[in-house]
Design a protein around this motif. Structure first.
Motif, PDB file in Angstrom:
ATOM      1  N   THR A  24      35.106 -71.279  36.028  1.00 27.32           N
ATOM      2  CA  THR A  24      35.348 -69.995  35.371  1.00 27.32           C
ATOM      3  C   THR A  24      34.157 -69.048  35.485  1.00 27.32           C
ATOM      4  O   THR A  24      34.216 -67.932  34.998  1.00 27.32           O
ATOM      5  CB  THR A  24      35.672 -70.190  33.867  1.00 27.32           C
ATOM      6  OG1 THR A  24      34.514 -70.700  33.200  1.00 27.32           O
ATOM      7  CG2 THR A  24      36.849 -71.110  33.669  1.00 27.32           C
ATOM      8  N   SER A  70      36.307 -66.572  28.326  1.00 29.29           N
ATOM      9  CA  SER A  70      37.665 -66.865  28.768  1.00 29.29           C
ATOM     10  C   SER A  70      38.291 -67.856  27.804  1.00 29.29           C
ATOM     11  O   SER A  70      37.599 -68.622  27.136  1.00 29.29           O
ATOM     12  CB  SER A  70      37.670 -67.439  30.194  1.00 29.29           C
ATOM     13  OG  SER A  70      37.017 -68.689  30.222  1.00 29.29           O
ATOM     14  N   VAL A  76      39.354 -64.802  22.376  1.00 25.18           N
ATOM     15  CA  VAL A  76      38.399 -63.969  23.111  1.00 25.18           C
ATOM     16  C   VAL A  76      38.216 -62.638  22.382  1.00 25.18           C
ATOM     17  O   VAL A  76      37.087 -62.161  22.209  1.00 25.18           O
ATOM     18  CB  VAL A  76      38.874 -63.748  24.570  1.00 25.18           C
ATOM     19  CG1 VAL A  76      38.003 -62.720  25.282  1.00 25.18           C
ATOM     20  CG2 VAL A  76      38.864 -65.067  25.331  1.00 25.18           C
TER      21      VAL A  76
END
Length: 105
Positions: A24, A70, A76
């Protein structure tokens, strides 16, 4: 106890978790203050932060800190809302791989 053995050794599980987080990693962040590219990005531990898969932090040359996160969209959003509400953000120290951290006082 037997289920942990089925998932692999401790080293294998740690490597798999680190690989998942590394997948990520953004290529770069854009500084929220001066819009410059921030390429030195470090992971932040998400232990205890339900719904967040990964958090990345970068320090811009202008001295400002930029975050990326993420995970679940609501988590988030809550993370960035908490950052925006905290005008005196103090970061603790953390190992480069994000595995160990200490809170700042």
């Amino acid at each position: 106890m037997g289920q942990a053995k089925q998932r692999g050794s401790l080293a294998q599980r740690v490597a798999a978790a680190q690989a998942k987080i590394e997948a990520t990693r953004p290529e770069k962040l854009v500084c929220n203050h001066c819009s410059a590219d921030v390429t030195q990005i470090n992971p932040v531990s998400t232990r205890g932060l339900r719904g967040l898969d990964a958090i990345w932090v970068g320090q811009c040359e202008c001295g400002h800190t930029t975050f990326a996160a993420s995970g679940d969209p609501k988590a988030v959003e809550a993370f960035f809302f908490a950052l925006s509400e905290n005008t005196e953000l103090t970061l603790g120290s953390q190992s480069k791989d994000g595995s160990q951290h200490e809170t700042a006082e």
